[in-house]
Design a protein around this motif. Sequence first.
Motif, mmCIF file in Angstrom:
data_model
loop_
_atom_site.group_PDB
_atom_site.id
_atom_site.type_symbol
_atom_site.label_atom_id
_atom_site.label_comp_id
_atom_site.label_asym_id
_atom_site.label_seq_id
_atom_site.Cartn_x
_atom_site.Cartn_y
_atom_site.Cartn_z
ATOM 1 N N ILE A 91 2.141 49.107 -31.597
ATOM 2 C CA ILE A 91 2.949 49.870 -31.215
ATOM 3 C C ILE A 91 4.477 49.256 -31.644
ATOM 4 C CG2 ILE A 91 4.154 51.064 -29.120
ATOM 5 C CD1 ILE A 91 1.667 50.518 -27.622
ATOM 6 N N ALA A 92 5.363 50.311 -32.037
ATOM 7 C CA ALA A 92 6.583 49.868 -32.613
ATOM 8 C C ALA A 92 7.264 49.065 -31.440
ATOM 9 C CB ALA A 92 7.391 51.235 -32.748
ATOM 10 N N ASP A 93 7.818 47.917 -32.078
ATOM 11 C CA ASP A 93 8.654 46.728 -31.261
ATOM 12 C C ASP A 93 8.012 46.162 -30.531
ATOM 13 O OD1 ASP A 93 11.167 45.712 -31.326
ATOM 14 O OD2 ASP A 93 11.638 46.869 -29.337
ATOM 15 N N ASN A 94 6.573 46.010 -30.645
ATOM 16 C CA ASN A 94 5.643 45.273 -30.045
ATOM 17 C C ASN A 94 6.015 45.015 -28.425
ATOM 18 O OD1 ASN A 94 3.863 43.148 -29.663
ATOM 19 N ND2 ASN A 94 4.944 41.411 -30.297
ATOM 20 N N PRO A 95 5.677 46.277 -27.899
ATOM 21 C CA PRO A 95 6.475 46.106 -26.222
ATOM 22 C C PRO A 95 5.273 45.474 -25.402
ATOM 23 C CG PRO A 95 5.150 48.124 -26.822
ATOM 24 C CD PRO A 95 5.311 47.377 -28.034
ATOM 25 N N ILE A 96 5.782 45.096 -24.182
ATOM 26 C CA ILE A 96 4.935 44.453 -23.219
ATOM 27 C C ILE A 96 4.227 45.805 -22.658
ATOM 28 C CG2 ILE A 96 4.918 43.596 -20.904
ATOM 29 C CD1 ILE A 96 7.560 42.128 -21.591
ATOM 30 N N VAL A 97 2.636 45.387 -22.674
ATOM 31 C CA VAL A 97 1.917 46.516 -21.987
ATOM 32 C C VAL A 97 1.266 46.076 -20.610
ATOM 33 C CG1 VAL A 97 1.335 47.499 -24.213
ATOM 34 C CG2 VAL A 97 -0.070 45.521 -23.250
ATOM 35 N N PHE A 98 1.594 44.748 -20.369
ATOM 36 C CA PHE A 98 1.255 44.217 -18.935
ATOM 37 C C PHE A 98 1.827 42.994 -18.792
ATOM 38 C CE2 PHE A 98 -1.648 41.182 -16.839
ATOM 39 C CZ PHE A 98 -2.001 41.721 -15.769
ATOM 40 N N ALA A 99 1.945 42.792 -17.384
ATOM 41 C CA ALA A 99 2.705 41.616 -17.009
ATOM 42 C C ALA A 99 2.251 41.398 -15.260
ATOM 43 C CB ALA A 99 4.313 41.878 -17.005
ATOM 44 N N ASN A 100 1.832 40.215 -15.040
ATOM 45 C CA ASN A 100 1.298 39.938 -13.751
ATOM 46 C C ASN A 100 2.479 39.653 -12.814
ATOM 47 O OD1 ASN A 100 2.192 37.425 -14.289
ATOM 48 N ND2 ASN A 100 0.205 36.373 -14.222
ATOM 49 N N ASP A 101 1.835 39.692 -11.536
ATOM 50 C CA ASP A 101 3.008 39.312 -10.407
ATOM 51 C C ASP A 101 3.817 38.090 -10.588
ATOM 52 O OD1 ASP A 101 2.122 41.633 -8.919
ATOM 53 O OD2 ASP A 101 0.567 40.475 -7.692
ATOM 54 N N ALA A 102 3.374 36.880 -11.267
ATOM 55 C CA ALA A 102 4.136 35.836 -11.236
ATOM 56 C C ALA A 102 5.254 35.810 -12.240
ATOM 57 C CB ALA A 102 2.977 34.603 -11.566
ATOM 58 N N PHE A 103 4.849 36.959 -13.244
ATOM 59 C CA PHE A 103 5.817 37.119 -14.262
ATOM 60 C C PHE A 103 7.063 38.040 -13.564
ATOM 61 C CE2 PHE A 103 8.093 39.900 -17.352
ATOM 62 C CZ PHE A 103 8.159 39.105 -18.321
ATOM 63 N N MET A 104 6.701 38.949 -12.659
ATOM 64 C CA MET A 104 7.708 39.671 -12.004
ATOM 65 C C MET A 104 8.584 38.573 -10.889
ATOM 66 S SD MET A 104 7.243 42.367 -13.241
ATOM 67 C CE MET A 104 5.799 43.226 -14.285
ATOM 68 N N LEU A 106 9.215 35.368 -11.365
ATOM 69 C CA LEU A 106 9.885 34.575 -12.346
ATOM 70 C C LEU A 106 11.202 35.323 -12.678
ATOM 71 C CD1 LEU A 106 10.479 31.996 -13.833
ATOM 72 C CD2 LEU A 106 8.811 32.832 -15.579
ATOM 73 N N THR A 107 11.133 36.543 -13.136
ATOM 74 C CA THR A 107 11.880 37.067 -13.959
ATOM 75 C C THR A 107 12.862 38.233 -13.025
ATOM 76 O OG1 THR A 107 10.610 39.189 -14.585
ATOM 77 C CG2 THR A 107 10.601 37.263 -16.075
ATOM 78 N N GLY A 108 12.403 38.445 -11.934
ATOM 79 C CA GLY A 108 12.939 39.398 -10.947
ATOM 80 C C GLY A 108 13.004 40.821 -11.205
ATOM 81 N N TYR A 109 12.327 41.278 -12.488
ATOM 82 C CA TYR A 109 12.071 42.543 -12.763
ATOM 83 C C TYR A 109 10.833 43.380 -11.922
ATOM 84 C CZ TYR A 109 15.384 42.085 -16.917
ATOM 85 O OH TYR A 109 16.244 41.819 -17.626
ATOM 86 N N THR A 110 10.740 44.553 -12.176
ATOM 87 C CA THR A 110 9.665 45.498 -11.527
ATOM 88 C C THR A 110 8.602 45.744 -12.843
ATOM 89 O OG1 THR A 110 10.769 47.486 -11.783
ATOM 90 C CG2 THR A 110 11.073 46.421 -9.549
ATOM 91 N N PRO A 111 7.551 46.141 -12.525
ATOM 92 C CA PRO A 111 6.679 46.540 -13.650
ATOM 93 C C PRO A 111 7.357 47.721 -14.481
ATOM 94 C CG PRO A 111 5.465 46.006 -11.654
ATOM 95 C CD PRO A 111 6.896 45.858 -11.196
ATOM 96 N N GLU A 112 8.003 48.482 -13.797
ATOM 97 C CA GLU A 112 8.304 49.723 -14.419
ATOM 98 C C GLU A 112 9.598 49.457 -15.549
ATOM 99 O OE1 GLU A 112 6.150 50.877 -11.224
ATOM 100 O OE2 GLU A 112 7.754 49.615 -11.387
ATOM 101 N N GLU A 113 10.063 48.315 -14.966
ATOM 102 C CA GLU A 113 11.358 47.684 -15.954
ATOM 103 C C GLU A 113 10.968 47.051 -17.265
ATOM 104 O OE1 GLU A 113 15.001 47.393 -12.678
ATOM 105 O OE2 GLU A 113 13.221 45.679 -12.880
ATOM 106 N N VAL A 114 9.698 46.511 -17.212
ATOM 107 C CA VAL A 114 9.326 45.469 -18.302
ATOM 108 C C VAL A 114 8.331 46.330 -19.365
ATOM 109 C CG1 VAL A 114 9.951 43.578 -17.257
ATOM 110 C CG2 VAL A 114 7.649 44.386 -17.110
ATOM 111 N N ILE A 115 7.395 47.190 -18.636
ATOM 112 C CA ILE A 115 6.468 47.540 -19.249
ATOM 113 C C ILE A 115 7.163 48.627 -20.411
ATOM 114 C CG2 ILE A 115 4.283 49.044 -19.334
ATOM 115 C CD1 ILE A 115 4.094 46.151 -18.334
ATOM 116 N N GLY A 116 6.612 48.555 -21.641
ATOM 117 C CA GLY A 116 7.063 49.434 -22.719
ATOM 118 C C GLY A 116 8.299 48.763 -23.232
#
Length: 333
Positions: A36-49, A51-61
Amino acid sequence: MNIVKSKARWDLKNDRAIAEAVRHARIPLCVSDPNIADNPIVFANDAFMTLTGYTPEEVIGKNCRILQGAGTTPESVNAIRRAIEGQKVETVEILNYRKDGSSFLNALQLGPILDDDGRLIYFFGSQLDISEKREAERKARELAEAELIHRLRNIVNVMAVVIEMTAHEEEDPQALSTTMVERLRALSDAHLRTIGQADEKAIVQTAELITTIVSAYAPKGASQFKLAGDETAIPPHLLSCIALTLHELATNSVKHGALGARDGVIEVAWQTTMTDGDACLSLQWQERNGPSVVKPAQQSGSRIINDLIEAAGGSLELEWHKEGLIARAVLPI
């Protein structure tokens, strides 16, 4: 966490066991889709959230570069780019940023995920916050450098005293030169043998270690020290601690105490004792006939040996008597 899908082909039905394991893993993980254009994140687990403080909706895509910031170096970004272009599994240390703007040093491991036909379908990335580890390493380096400088200064000071006292004893220039060379070499050998080249597999007797160190610091030789104790082998894990402690006490004695006085003598006694049911090595260092002793205002040397002994599970008592320092150390063996 609910898995948030993008247009990518994350097949949860066929890979449910793997997906559940990744979802609940404590290690932060994300998956991106290079198709997909720009190699986006399609999945991230709870530990990722977490660590980073983001929500899934803010990182997916979004591309993983959302974690980059002002302090992220071009070198680390280029290393990631090369790994992606080469489809290699690599680990890159990169400074990343959380949603709140705080930074963390990320040991990022990334690599390709291929299908059965060898075609690239995803990239995975696992994040490991190593900020505390690197900070601890930095502090350890600073302490080691400070201790090295402290020891080098001590050695120079001891050498000056040894030369001065030897010069008073010897009138013949050739004898003076020979004696000074022997004593300075003994000092050097004592440091190398007991600290720099300590073999933790070797069996070292307490009397042997003490004799090696004290004789190197005593400007007038064996007449300046008395040793008394039983035959006790020093456990390998205590060798460096005891050696450093003896070097520090001897250095202090040459500069300020009995070993720097013409009639000064030190007595070192040791024995194996039982303390609260545990076998311990009790060591006493006592100075006599030196200059009048006053408790120093700054205790950098004593702080060093106290830290060493406490780290080994032992204890240290220092008594600054007018007639000479008394140091008592107890170490579990």
